[in-house]
Design a protein around this motif. Sequence first.
Motif, PDB file in Angstrom:
ATOM      1  N   GLU A  32      -4.213  21.801  68.406  1.00  0.00           N
ATOM      2  CA  GLU A  32      -3.456  21.306  69.550  1.00  0.00           C
ATOM      3  C   GLU A  32      -2.148  20.683  69.088  1.00  0.00           C
ATOM      4  OE1 GLU A  32      -4.085  18.387  73.420  1.00  0.00           O
ATOM      5  OE2 GLU A  32      -5.579  18.442  71.830  1.00  0.00           O
ATOM      6  N   LEU A  35       0.273  23.543  68.312  1.00  0.00           N
ATOM      7  CA  LEU A  35       0.666  24.455  69.381  1.00  0.00           C
ATOM      8  C   LEU A  35       1.377  23.781  70.546  1.00  0.00           C
ATOM      9  CD1 LEU A  35      -2.424  26.803  69.659  1.00  0.00           C
ATOM     10  CD2 LEU A  35      -0.254  27.236  68.542  1.00  0.00           C
ATOM     11  N   LYS A  36       1.046  22.542  70.806  1.00  0.00           N
ATOM     12  CA  LYS A  36       1.549  21.919  72.034  1.00  0.00           C
ATOM     13  C   LYS A  36       2.823  21.111  71.827  1.00  0.00           C
ATOM     14  CE  LYS A  36      -2.519  22.081  74.874  1.00  0.00           C
ATOM     15  NZ  LYS A  36      -3.433  21.357  75.784  1.00  0.00           N
ATOM     16  N   HIS A  51       6.831  29.122  78.639  1.00  0.00           N
ATOM     17  CA  HIS A  51       5.528  29.443  78.060  1.00  0.00           C
ATOM     18  C   HIS A  51       5.625  30.774  77.307  1.00  0.00           C
ATOM     19  CE1 HIS A  51       3.560  26.483  80.797  1.00  0.00           C
ATOM     20  NE2 HIS A  51       4.462  26.914  81.644  1.00  0.00           N
ATOM     21  N   TYR A  53       2.774  33.799  75.610  1.00  0.00           N
ATOM     22  CA  TYR A  53       1.470  34.173  75.095  1.00  0.00           C
ATOM     23  C   TYR A  53       1.529  35.575  74.488  1.00  0.00           C
ATOM     24  CZ  TYR A  53      -0.198  36.698  79.378  1.00  0.00           C
ATOM     25  OH  TYR A  53      -0.400  37.558  80.427  1.00  0.00           O
ATOM     26  N   ASN A 318      -5.520  28.600  74.196  1.00  0.00           N
ATOM     27  CA  ASN A 318      -4.287  28.576  73.418  1.00  0.00           C
ATOM     28  C   ASN A 318      -4.397  29.356  72.113  1.00  0.00           C
ATOM     29  OD1 ASN A 318      -4.405  25.762  74.974  1.00  0.00           O
ATOM     30  ND2 ASN A 318      -2.274  26.405  74.757  1.00  0.00           N
ATOM     31  N   TYR A 353      -1.323  31.218  72.874  1.00  0.00           N
ATOM     32  CA  TYR A 353      -0.694  30.827  74.149  1.00  0.00           C
ATOM     33  C   TYR A 353      -0.193  29.392  74.041  1.00  0.00           C
ATOM     34  CZ  TYR A 353      -0.477  29.160  78.989  1.00  0.00           C
ATOM     35  OH  TYR A 353      -0.079  28.587  80.164  1.00  0.00           O
ATOM     36  N   PHE A 354       1.048  29.175  74.389  1.00  0.00           N
ATOM     37  CA  PHE A 354       1.585  27.797  74.389  1.00  0.00           C
ATOM     38  C   PHE A 354       2.777  27.714  75.329  1.00  0.00           C
ATOM     39  CE2 PHE A 354       3.465  30.220  70.940  1.00  0.00           C
ATOM     40  CZ  PHE A 354       4.816  29.961  71.050  1.00  0.00           C
TER      41      PHE A 354
END
Length: 354
Positions: A32, A35-36, A51, A53, A318, A353-354
Amino acid sequence: MMKNLMVSLSLLIFANATFAGQTLEDRMSLVEHKLKTKLYLETDDFSFHPHTYLQFYYYNEKVVTGASETSDKYYNFRRAVFYFDGFFARPLYTYKLEYDVSSNSLEEYNLNFAPLSWLQFRLGKQKVPFGMQRMISSKKYQFTDRSIVENEFTHSNELGVSLWGNFILEGLTYHIGSYKSVGTHFQNVVSIFWAPLGPFKWEESDRDDNTDIRLNFGLHAHRQKSIYSKKYINSYGASSSFKLMGWSYNGAIYIRDHEYGDGVATLDGIGHNIQVGKMVVPRLWELAFKFAEIKLDGDNNDTHEWGLVSNYFLEGQNLKFTTEYTAKTTIADPKRGLSRIHNNIVKAQIQLYF
């Protein structure tokens, strides 16, 4: 086929070894954090959220037709999607624009106007709300692809206008829309979804390990004029989903009838599919099974498939690793001297995915 299964299994073992010796919470926290860290802009009246992905895909298929056999194998980015969404003049307007680099196409671009929660308008290219699986984002499927039934009876994103909102009962949502593809007639859709036992997350798996039952039911109707016969094609469907303590069920049934009658008989038919999944390790590892069947009028139109899948959620949707096996059988046209076509397919997919 065994070799392909071993390749997929090796990738799964490698993903698990990367986080060896760490607790589930440690794994989640580490990924996390990586990625975030995304850029976004948000004020009281405006927001812009970008975003991305990506889905890297390994596909291996063996096709057996009578005494002959062919095979196909490839690796590619099946999706490389960039999109942004947000709002302005909150809460009146929300927007979305989605572009897929892998197919060089604008998948969605729409503006939503919401004067009231039960009265909202959406204009632009959007999901055609016929069927529950079509309404769920492809990154939140249990399997890498929609079932053969969904591909046969439901419809992709189209340009149009829709009216939707929540009304009457708690958890009841309606959709009324009209959409058009290039070179086709308008298609008109009415759908109702109902989640009677509280909020229902639009995701096929029960990663939240719900301790209370979550249900969602859908009723769908679709009408479109055929470009060949100029008569109407009517489709009807019902869908349902269930989640509890890591267990999930998703199912649907569709019926299609062409008003022209026997002239275009192969359009008429019925299809159904089910999926059952279980989070073997809460929030981390899921196993699921699917079965789907299509029966259309004519000699070359009965197809069924079954499949097994393993999903490894390194950081939820994610970062997810999927391995699956699908077997599909089609009853072929006896006039051409064929009996059955068997497809055995192994797939592996890494999703970011982020």
